[in-house]
Design an enzyme around this catalytic site. Structure first.
Site, PDB file in Angstrom:
ATOM      1  N   CYS A 270      14.833 -11.602  -7.072  1.00 34.35           N
ATOM      2  CA  CYS A 270      15.822 -12.109  -8.007  1.00 34.35           C
ATOM      3  C   CYS A 270      15.081 -12.810  -9.151  1.00 34.35           C
ATOM      4  CB  CYS A 270      16.816 -13.092  -7.409  1.00 34.35           C
ATOM      5  SG  CYS A 270      17.796 -12.394  -6.085  1.00 34.35           S
TER       6      CYS A 270
ATOM      7  N   ARG B 281      11.780  -8.099 -10.430  1.00 31.61           N
ATOM      8  CA  ARG B 281      12.030  -9.008  -9.316  1.00 31.61           C
ATOM      9  C   ARG B 281      13.271  -8.632  -8.519  1.00 31.61           C
ATOM     10  NH1 ARG B 281       9.092 -13.848  -9.609  1.00 31.61           N
ATOM     11  NH2 ARG B 281      10.474 -14.610  -7.996  1.00 31.61           N
TER      12      ARG B 281
ATOM     13  N   TRP C  62      18.358  -9.078  -6.324  1.00 34.31           N
ATOM     14  CA  TRP C  62      17.942  -8.251  -5.193  1.00 34.31           C
ATOM     15  C   TRP C  62      18.790  -8.762  -4.025  1.00 34.31           C
ATOM     16  CZ3 TRP C  62      15.929  -8.870  -0.276  1.00 34.31           C
ATOM     17  CH2 TRP C  62      15.389  -7.724   0.318  1.00 34.31           C
TER      18      TRP C  62
ATOM     19  N   ASN D  14      18.269 -18.020  -6.676  1.00 30.32           N
ATOM     20  CA  ASN D  14      17.303 -17.139  -6.032  1.00 30.32           C
ATOM     21  C   ASN D  14      16.926 -17.823  -4.724  1.00 30.32           C
ATOM     22  OD1 ASN D  14      15.148 -15.519  -5.336  1.00 30.32           O
ATOM     23  ND2 ASN D  14      13.795 -16.233  -6.979  1.00 30.32           N
ATOM     24  N   GLY D  15      17.011 -17.095  -3.614  1.00 31.81           N
ATOM     25  CA  GLY D  15      16.700 -17.691  -2.318  1.00 31.81           C
ATOM     26  C   GLY D  15      17.828 -17.406  -1.346  1.00 31.81           C
TER      27      GLY D  15
ATOM     28  N   GLU E  47      -3.092   2.086   2.996  1.00 28.57           N
ATOM     29  CA  GLU E  47      -2.579   1.747   1.671  1.00 28.57           C
ATOM     30  C   GLU E  47      -2.022   2.994   0.974  1.00 28.57           C
ATOM     31  OE1 GLU E  47      -1.628  -0.661   0.140  1.00 28.57           O
ATOM     32  OE2 GLU E  47      -1.708  -0.183  -1.984  1.00 28.57           O
TER      33      GLU E  47
ATOM     34  N   LYS F 184       1.815   3.517  -0.438  1.00 28.50           N
ATOM     35  CA  LYS F 184       2.139   3.920  -1.823  1.00 28.50           C
ATOM     36  C   LYS F 184       3.082   5.116  -1.797  1.00 28.50           C
ATOM     37  CE  LYS F 184       1.248   1.198  -3.568  1.00 28.50           C
ATOM     38  NZ  LYS F 184       0.564   0.042  -3.071  1.00 28.50           N
TER      39      LYS F 184
ATOM     40  N   GLU G 260       6.683   4.129  -0.462  1.00 33.92           N
ATOM     41  CA  GLU G 260       7.535   3.217  -1.228  1.00 33.92           C
ATOM     42  C   GLU G 260       8.015   3.804  -2.534  1.00 33.92           C
ATOM     43  OE1 GLU G 260       5.883  -0.561  -2.532  1.00 33.92           O
ATOM     44  OE2 GLU G 260       3.906   0.330  -2.749  1.00 33.92           O
TER      45      GLU G 260
ATOM     46  N   HIS H  11      -4.892  11.357  19.584  1.00 33.70           N
ATOM     47  CA  HIS H  11      -4.218  10.522  20.581  1.00 33.70           C
ATOM     48  C   HIS H  11      -2.711  10.519  20.389  1.00 33.70           C
ATOM     49  CE1 HIS H  11      -8.014   9.144  22.161  1.00 33.70           C
ATOM     50  NE2 HIS H  11      -8.420   8.900  20.924  1.00 33.70           N
TER      51      HIS H  11
ATOM     52  N   LYS I 255       9.516  -6.750  -6.553  1.00 31.74           N
ATOM     53  CA  LYS I 255       8.077  -6.986  -6.651  1.00 31.74           C
ATOM     54  C   LYS I 255       7.592  -8.124  -5.766  1.00 31.74           C
ATOM     55  CE  LYS I 255       3.949  -6.480  -8.427  1.00 31.74           C
ATOM     56  NZ  LYS I 255       3.153  -5.380  -7.865  1.00 31.74           N
TER      57      LYS I 255
HETATM   58  C1  AGP Z   1       3.023  -2.819  -2.231  1.00 34.20           C
HETATM   59  O1  AGP Z   1       2.995  -1.828  -3.161  1.00 34.20           O
HETATM   60  C2  AGP Z   1       4.103  -3.802  -2.339  1.00 34.20           C
HETATM   61  N1  AGP Z   1       4.518  -4.125  -3.616  1.00 34.20           N
HETATM   62  C3  AGP Z   1       4.035  -4.941  -1.353  1.00 34.20           C
HETATM   63  O2  AGP Z   1       3.587  -4.455  -0.130  1.00 34.20           O
HETATM   64  C4  AGP Z   1       3.173  -6.179  -1.736  1.00 34.20           C
HETATM   65  O3  AGP Z   1       1.831  -5.858  -1.722  1.00 34.20           O
HETATM   66  C5  AGP Z   1       3.500  -7.328  -0.767  1.00 34.20           C
HETATM   67  O4  AGP Z   1       4.856  -7.643  -0.860  1.00 34.20           O
HETATM   68  C6  AGP Z   1       2.653  -8.538  -0.999  1.00 34.20           C
HETATM   69  O5  AGP Z   1       2.851  -9.066  -2.276  1.00 34.20           O
HETATM   70  P1  AGP Z   1       1.917 -10.198  -2.842  1.00 34.20           P
HETATM   71  O6  AGP Z   1       0.560  -9.596  -2.990  1.00 34.20           O
HETATM   72  O7  AGP Z   1       2.521 -10.572  -4.168  1.00 34.20           O
HETATM   73  O8  AGP Z   1       1.922 -11.317  -1.863  1.00 34.20           O
END
Ligand code: AGP
Length: 617
Positions: free
Chosen positions: A2, A27, A75, A101-102, A490, A494, A497, A513, A612
């Site tokens: 948010c 956000r 969000w 926000n929260g 990783e 990517k 997501e 396995h 984000k």
């Molecule tokens: C990955 O592409 C994501 N955006 C997410 O996993 C992110 O890395 C995670 O939420 C941690 O965020 P931060 O590094 O701002 O703590």
């Protein structure tokens, strides 16, 4: 999670709020709204579900007028993304508006009590309860100074809620006056000339001012166009300082790139350089990380390291575990922050805990840090966002200086985090058993990274062709071993997501396995297998997949012709010392997932259901 921006000044508020929301949209982007106070003392409310453009269209159809307002991009936590659930929310009288926000954890009991008293709610959100509660306290107050009355109503209401908040609020009685507060959700004051701002992120105000106050938890703030005052929720004095924002509006803009994600992938030669600039010590063949605030003796006494983070940051931590153990021989463990905060792992006095976070606001990582500190441990931060909560509350640490990362998919922050962990490994290693020659070689290898990244970026068109070839894939496996097992994790994140296809990352040898049961002609496997100490092992795993007709893409070292014969497609990375290879090998994976997602019509910068920075549990 948010985004909030509030404005009080002399300009028309709506364009400023909408521009701020554009910068904050990463956000949260399921709905948005603005509330603007007009001169005749009423609140003009415009809210719309969907992307910000829907709100822009609504405001164009039904313009607002006034130089004071608050706004929000959401969000969803409580209640679906509908017009009614969008913020701002009004109190029962309609004279008070808030954005939040929260999460208000006790909202249901508060709502039940307010409903018994006749309050009618228009949304399913927890936030609307806060608006009604502040409004109720305000209406019952006999304080004649209306500014004081709003501040004390907010203060009283906050004493009754449990949970987290970053809030901005305004009341028609005080048409050019904003109040705000934070606990667990970021909030800053943008300090202007004849205008002031409240926002959840400096990025929202960067085109108006480069002066900001990063509020602390339990701060309460009030603003007019000419001044602002910060106190604690309890009424005490709050320590604050006005800081200069370290990046410009231009740096935060998308420029000529179609997506922030692509821009940020292409920024990696520079962002990696920013990590090691001024931190390599030729004379000592080592690195210097002054922000750790630790003496050489204290660093030498470290006998265990815990690296803590979420998502991409946890994958960088995994790479860090391999790197630090190989360079410094210090036992290193990775803890997912959301697990660490509720576990009770034994840590002794010589254990050094690092929290790793791009945003410096991820609630799970922040809570893990506080949990470590509560138990008396020194917790250091590896953070990108200057002035963020983790940066301010940690016991020291190092900034990444990557510049703003706005694409929801983390890219440059991963390579910067791994580079930083390599500097840490080198520093600790040179204090222990690493030779001068080894140290010198590491410095050369680190300095060579940006040019090598450039060479990988030049292959973007070839990687796009590969992405298009597999465009109908319903899933993808990513396999790597040793230093590139984290890369595989990783890469899979990517792909998942931003493309919404099933993808999973594994240590290559784990295939047999269980995972190999998934292999068919329709499931491509990507092997991240530079010419390193486990290359031959990776070849065997790849052969096992080929034997079952699974298509294979190999990411290997330039000059390796063997893979041209065995794999279906090959992507090359320049030769690099083994421990730094994840910094290079992840880049083709970022490009592969980017091109794949774009070709499938996905919104790569704003993937569904995500935001984000995750500031809720
Ligand atoms: C990955 O592409 C994501 N955006 C997410 O996993 C992110 O890395 C995670 O939420 C941690 O965020 P931060 O590094 O701002 O703590």
């Amino acid at each position: 999670m948010c985004g909030i921006i509030g404005y009080v000044g002399k300009e028309d508020a709506a364009p400023i709020l909408l521009e701020g929301l554009r910068r904050l949209e990463y956000r949260g982007y399921d709905s948005s709204g603005i509330a603007v106070m007009n001169g005749s003392k009423s609140i003009q409310l415009r809210k719309k579900s969907g992307r910000l453009q829907n709100l822009r269209n609504l405001v164009a159809d039904q313009p607002t007028k006034g130089a004071c307002g608050i706004s929000h991009t959401r969000w969803a936590t409580h209640g679906e993304p509908t017009d009614n659930n969008a913020h701002p929310h009004l109190d029962q009288s309609g004279n008070l508006a808030i954005v939040h926000n929260g999460v208000i954890e006790n909202y249901q009991s508060l709502r039940d009590a307010l409903e018994k008293e006749g309050h009618e709610f228009k949304s399913q959100t927890d936030s609307e309860v806060l608006a009604h509660l502040i409004g109720k306290i305000y209406d019952a107050s006999d304080e004649t100074d209306l500014h004081k009355r709003l501040i004390s109503s907010l203060r009283e209401a906050l004493k009754q809620v449990s949970g987290t908040y970053g809030i901005a609020a305004m009341h028609t009685d005080s048409p050019k006056f904003l109040v705000g507060a934070r606990l667990g959700s970021p909030l800053i004051v943008g300090v202007g000339h004849g205008e002031n701002f409240l926002a959840s992120d400096v990025g929202a105000v960067i085109s108006h001012t480069s002066n900001a106050v990063y509020l602390n938890d339990r701060d309460i703030v009030c603003l007019t166009e000419d001044e602002f005052r910060v106190e604690t929720v309890e009424g005490g004095i709050s320590d604050y300082e006005v800081s200069e924002v370290e990046y410009t509006a231009e740096q935060a803009d998308i420029g000529d790139y179609p997506h922030y994600m692509l821009k940020e992938i292409y920024e990696q030669p520079e962002s990696i350089q920013n990590v090691f600039r001024g931190r390599l010590l030729d004379e000592e063949a080592s690195a210097i990380l002054g922000g750790l605030n630790m003496t050489p003796k204290q660093l030498r006494d470290v006998d265990r390291i815990v690296l803590c983070g979420c998502g991409t940051a946890s994958h960088a931590a995994m790479a860090g575990e391999y790197i630090i153990e190989s360079l410094a021989r210090i036992p290193t463990e990775v803890e997912i922050a959301s697990e660490f905060r509720y576990r009770n792992p034994p840590l002794d006095k010589n254990t050094l805990v690092f929290v790793i976070s791009q945003s410096g606001e991820t609630l799970d990582t922040l809570s893990a840090m506080r949990e470590g500190q509560r138990k008396g441990h020194r917790v250091l931060g590896i953070v990108n966002a200057v002035g963020s909560t983790i940066a301010r509350e940690s016991d020291g640490g190092s900034y990444l200086y990557s510049g703003p990362e706005i694409g929801v998919a983390a890219t440059k922050s991963f390579t910067s985090q791994v580079t930083m962990l390599a500097l840490l490994g080198l520093l600790l290693g040179r204090m222990r058993h690493l030779s001068v020659d080894y140290g010198k070689n590491m410095l050369e290898e680190i300095r060579a990274l940006p040019a090598k990244v450039e060479r990988i970026l030049e292959q973007s068109d070839r990687i796009k062709e590969i992405a298009l070839k597999y465009i109908d894939a319903e899933g993808m496996l990513f396999l790597g071993r040793q230093f590139n097992y984290p890369t595989a994790m990783e890469a899979a994140l990517k792909m998942k997501e931003i493309s919404y296809i099933f993808a999973s990352g594994h240590a290559s040898a784990e295939l047999k396995h269980g995972v190999i049961a998934l292999v068919t002609e329709k499931l491509p496997s990507v092997f991240i297998m530079p010419n390193d100490s486990v290359y031959e092992k990776n070849v065997s795993s790849l052969e096992e997949v080929k034997a079952r007709k699974g298509p294979c893409i190999a990411v290997t070292t330039e000059g390796n012709t063997e893979m041209e014969r065995i794999a279906d497609d090959v992507i090359y990375i320049p030769p690099v010392t083994e421990c730094l290879s994840p910094i290079l090998s992840v880049i083709p994976m970022q490009l592969l997932s980017y091109h794949f997602a774009v070709a499938r019509g996905c919104d790569v910068d704003k993937p569904r259901n995500l935001a984000k920075s995750v500031t809720v549990e």
